[in-house]
Design a protein around this motif. Structure first.
Motif, PDB file in Angstrom:
ATOM      1  N   LYS A  16       0.590  -0.940  -0.101  1.00  0.00           N
ATOM      2  CA  LYS A  16      -0.245  -0.211  -0.230  1.00  0.00           C
ATOM      3  C   LYS A  16       1.086   1.355  -0.128  1.00  0.00           C
ATOM      4  O   LYS A  16       0.807   1.592  -0.762  1.00  0.00           O
ATOM      5  N   GLN A  17       2.468   1.702   0.618  1.00  0.00           N
ATOM      6  CA  GLN A  17       2.688   2.292   0.823  1.00  0.00           C
ATOM      7  C   GLN A  17       3.838   2.443  -0.350  1.00  0.00           C
ATOM      8  O   GLN A  17       3.663   3.801  -0.885  1.00  0.00           O
ATOM      9  N   HIS A  18       4.243   1.380  -0.400  1.00  0.00           N
ATOM     10  CA  HIS A  18       5.677   1.305  -2.006  1.00  0.00           C
ATOM     11  C   HIS A  18       4.448   0.260  -2.695  1.00  0.00           C
ATOM     12  O   HIS A  18       5.539  -0.805  -3.368  1.00  0.00           O
ATOM     13  N   PRO A  19       3.827   1.083  -3.916  1.00  0.00           N
ATOM     14  CA  PRO A  19       2.996  -0.345  -5.019  1.00  0.00           C
ATOM     15  C   PRO A  19       3.749  -0.194  -5.714  1.00  0.00           C
ATOM     16  O   PRO A  19       4.139  -1.362  -6.270  1.00  0.00           O
ATOM     17  N   ASP A  20       5.022  -0.048  -6.288  1.00  0.00           N
ATOM     18  CA  ASP A  20       5.839  -0.075  -7.389  1.00  0.00           C
ATOM     19  C   ASP A  20       7.065  -1.179  -6.540  1.00  0.00           C
ATOM     20  O   ASP A  20       8.229  -1.212  -7.168  1.00  0.00           O
ATOM     21  N   ILE A  21       7.683  -1.709  -5.042  1.00  0.00           N
ATOM     22  CA  ILE A  21       8.646  -1.625  -4.681  1.00  0.00           C
ATOM     23  C   ILE A  21       9.450  -3.362  -5.369  1.00  0.00           C
ATOM     24  O   ILE A  21      10.184  -3.186  -5.602  1.00  0.00           O
ATOM     25  N   PHE A  22       8.184  -3.952  -6.104  1.00  0.00           N
ATOM     26  CA  PHE A  22       9.086  -5.228  -6.187  1.00  0.00           C
ATOM     27  C   PHE A  22       9.092  -5.144  -7.858  1.00  0.00           C
ATOM     28  O   PHE A  22      10.031  -6.469  -8.219  1.00  0.00           O
ATOM     29  N   ASN A  23       9.247  -3.728  -8.637  1.00  0.00           N
ATOM     30  CA  ASN A  23       9.688  -4.007  -9.118  1.00  0.00           C
ATOM     31  C   ASN A  23      10.701  -3.194  -9.477  1.00  0.00           C
ATOM     32  O   ASN A  23      11.624  -3.110 -10.938  1.00  0.00           O
ATOM     33  N   ASN A  24      11.118  -2.859  -8.651  1.00  0.00           N
ATOM     34  CA  ASN A  24      13.135  -1.992  -8.150  1.00  0.00           C
ATOM     35  C   ASN A  24      13.685  -2.657  -6.950  1.00  0.00           C
ATOM     36  O   ASN A  24      14.299  -2.523  -7.077  1.00  0.00           O
ATOM     37  N   VAL A  25      13.294  -3.259  -6.468  1.00  0.00           N
ATOM     38  CA  VAL A  25      13.902  -3.839  -5.408  1.00  0.00           C
ATOM     39  C   VAL A  25      14.143  -5.248  -4.978  1.00  0.00           C
ATOM     40  O   VAL A  25      13.096  -6.190  -5.500  1.00  0.00           O
ATOM     41  N   PRO A  26      15.728  -5.925  -5.149  1.00  0.00           N
ATOM     42  CA  PRO A  26      15.689  -7.484  -4.376  1.00  0.00           C
ATOM     43  C   PRO A  26      15.005  -7.903  -3.466  1.00  0.00           C
ATOM     44  O   PRO A  26      14.306  -7.360  -2.283  1.00  0.00           O
ATOM     45  N   TYR A  48      14.886 -10.022  -1.271  1.00  0.00           N
ATOM     46  CA  TYR A  48      16.323  -9.742   0.167  1.00  0.00           C
ATOM     47  C   TYR A  48      16.317  -8.655   1.120  1.00  0.00           C
ATOM     48  O   TYR A  48      16.176  -8.481   2.096  1.00  0.00           O
ATOM     49  N   HIS A  49      16.154  -7.453  -0.001  1.00  0.00           N
ATOM     50  CA  HIS A  49      15.680  -5.805   0.735  1.00  0.00           C
ATOM     51  C   HIS A  49      14.779  -6.179   1.630  1.00  0.00           C
ATOM     52  O   HIS A  49      14.191  -5.406   2.544  1.00  0.00           O
ATOM     53  N   ILE A  50      13.616  -6.684   0.513  1.00  0.00           N
ATOM     54  CA  ILE A  50      12.245  -6.150   1.294  1.00  0.00           C
ATOM     55  C   ILE A  50      11.868  -7.154   2.527  1.00  0.00           C
ATOM     56  O   ILE A  50      11.193  -7.588   3.361  1.00  0.00           O
ATOM     57  N   SER A  51      12.760  -8.967   3.073  1.00  0.00           N
ATOM     58  CA  SER A  51      12.197  -9.724   3.579  1.00  0.00           C
ATOM     59  C   SER A  51      12.787  -8.395   4.905  1.00  0.00           C
ATOM     60  O   SER A  51      12.844  -9.019   5.986  1.00  0.00           O
ATOM     61  N   SER A  52      14.329  -8.022   4.942  1.00  0.00           N
ATOM     62  CA  SER A  52      14.662  -7.434   5.475  1.00  0.00           C
ATOM     63  C   SER A  52      13.902  -6.849   6.605  1.00  0.00           C
ATOM     64  O   SER A  52      13.637  -6.845   8.013  1.00  0.00           O
ATOM     65  N   TYR A  53      13.239  -5.708   5.712  1.00  0.00           N
ATOM     66  CA  TYR A  53      12.016  -4.958   5.544  1.00  0.00           C
ATOM     67  C   TYR A  53      11.431  -5.047   6.784  1.00  0.00           C
ATOM     68  O   TYR A  53      10.946  -4.694   7.641  1.00  0.00           O
ATOM     69  N   ILE A  59       4.282 -15.878   1.658  1.00  0.00           N
ATOM     70  CA  ILE A  59       3.053 -14.721   2.141  1.00  0.00           C
ATOM     71  C   ILE A  59       2.781 -13.922   0.441  1.00  0.00           C
ATOM     72  O   ILE A  59       1.623 -14.040   0.102  1.00  0.00           O
ATOM     73  N   ARG A  60       3.329 -14.454  -0.672  1.00  0.00           N
ATOM     74  CA  ARG A  60       3.802 -13.154  -2.084  1.00  0.00           C
ATOM     75  C   ARG A  60       2.790 -14.510  -2.521  1.00  0.00           C
ATOM     76  O   ARG A  60       1.638 -14.184  -2.881  1.00  0.00           O
ATOM     77  N   LYS A  61       2.594 -15.652  -2.881  1.00  0.00           N
ATOM     78  CA  LYS A  61       1.893 -17.270  -3.486  1.00  0.00           C
ATOM     79  C   LYS A  61       0.085 -16.824  -2.894  1.00  0.00           C
ATOM     80  O   LYS A  61      -0.147 -17.038  -3.199  1.00  0.00           O
ATOM     81  N   ARG A  62       0.731 -17.201  -2.039  1.00  0.00           N
ATOM     82  CA  ARG A  62      -0.580 -16.926  -0.751  1.00  0.00           C
ATOM     83  C   ARG A  62      -1.930 -15.839  -1.237  1.00  0.00           C
ATOM     84  O   ARG A  62      -2.851 -15.892  -1.389  1.00  0.00           O
ATOM     85  N   ILE A  63      -1.128 -14.349  -1.134  1.00  0.00           N
ATOM     86  CA  ILE A  63      -2.256 -13.623  -0.934  1.00  0.00           C
ATOM     87  C   ILE A  63      -2.366 -13.583  -3.200  1.00  0.00           C
ATOM     88  O   ILE A  63      -3.325 -13.183  -3.514  1.00  0.00           O
ATOM     89  N   SER A  64      -1.308 -14.201  -4.009  1.00  0.00           N
ATOM     90  CA  SER A  64      -2.131 -13.608  -5.467  1.00  0.00           C
ATOM     91  C   SER A  64      -2.661 -14.952  -5.548  1.00  0.00           C
ATOM     92  O   SER A  64      -3.629 -15.022  -6.460  1.00  0.00           O
ATOM     93  N   GLY A  65      -2.867 -15.962  -4.756  1.00  0.00           N
ATOM     94  CA  GLY A  65      -3.501 -17.077  -4.572  1.00  0.00           C
ATOM     95  C   GLY A  65      -5.534 -16.408  -4.237  1.00  0.00           C
ATOM     96  O   GLY A  65      -6.252 -17.391  -4.649  1.00  0.00           O
ATOM     97  N   LYS A  66      -5.484 -15.233  -3.685  1.00  0.00           N
ATOM     98  CA  LYS A  66      -6.777 -15.009  -2.807  1.00  0.00           C
ATOM     99  C   LYS A  66      -7.771 -14.289  -4.204  1.00  0.00           C
ATOM    100  O   LYS A  66      -6.773 -14.098  -5.158  1.00  0.00           O
TER     101      LYS A  66
END
Length: 195
Positions: free
Chosen positions: A160-170, A172-177, A188-195
């Motif tokens: 919600k806060q950073h909608p394009d984050i997955f297009n720009n950031v590896p 592992y940085h997202i996991s760390s955050y 989590i990504r798989k579960r949410i994309s399956g909803k």
């Protein structure tokens, strides 16, 4: 929209700065480009400028002294602000590094110029107060997120806060955050994309 128009719009949305108020600052903003990996601010130095991100993504991170592991504390993306809040507001050394995760462009203003604007205009003074409140809110949201929210809820907040984050950031940085391991993020990504 030009870069300066984007900035004016963001400041209006954030603090209600009018066109007239913004004109007071027009000559004080400067553009700066960062290559991926360049530092916006280093740990133990004072953050002396406040940036508006035209494009790109930045992170603030700390290094665990025992393991050497980098832990992402904050993420900043396009059309938002980048600043080491506590360091900037109090003009004290920063506790973490802030670095460009992508090639990035910002428009920034120096602390001393911002202080001058506070004295010129009540609206700019209001901006300063709102900036301090934003620093508090961002920090509290991060703390409460780790205490009160599940990793999946933190993930949804991030999108919600950073909608394009997955297009720009590896990832592992997202996991760390998010404070989770890579495999957990994948689930989590798989579960949410399956909803």
């Amino acid at each position: 929209m030009t870069e300066i128009e984007k900035l004016a719009f963001a400041l209006n949305q954030f603090a209600g700065l009018t066109e007239e108020d913004f004109k007071l600052s027009l000559d004080l903003w400067e553009p700066k480009m960062y290559k991926k990996g360049d530092y916006y601010n280093l740990r133990a130095t004072v953050c002396t400028y406040f940036g508006f991100i035209v494009d790109g993504v930045f992170r603030s991170y700390a290094i665990d002294e025992k393991t050497g592991e980098e832990k992402n504390v904050f993420l900043y993306s396009a059309n938002g602000f980048v600043v080491s809040f506590k360091s900037f507001i109090n003009q004290i050394p920063c506790d973490y590094h802030t670095q460009a995760l992508t090639d990035s462009t910002i428009i920034y203003i120096r602390y001393t110029d911002l202080i001058s604007l506070y004295q010129l205009s009540h609206q700019w003074e209001k901006f300063g107060r709102l900036l301090a409140q934003e620093a508090f809110n961002v920090t509290m949201s991060r703390i409460e997120g780790f205490i009160l929210k599940s990793p999946e809820e933190r993930y949804l907040d991030l999108i919600k806060q950073h909608p394009d984050i997955f297009n720009n950031v590896p990832l592992y940085h997202i996991s760390s955050y998010l404070g989770i391991q890579g495999p957990s993020l994948s689930r989590i990504r798989k579960r949410i994309s399956g909803k």
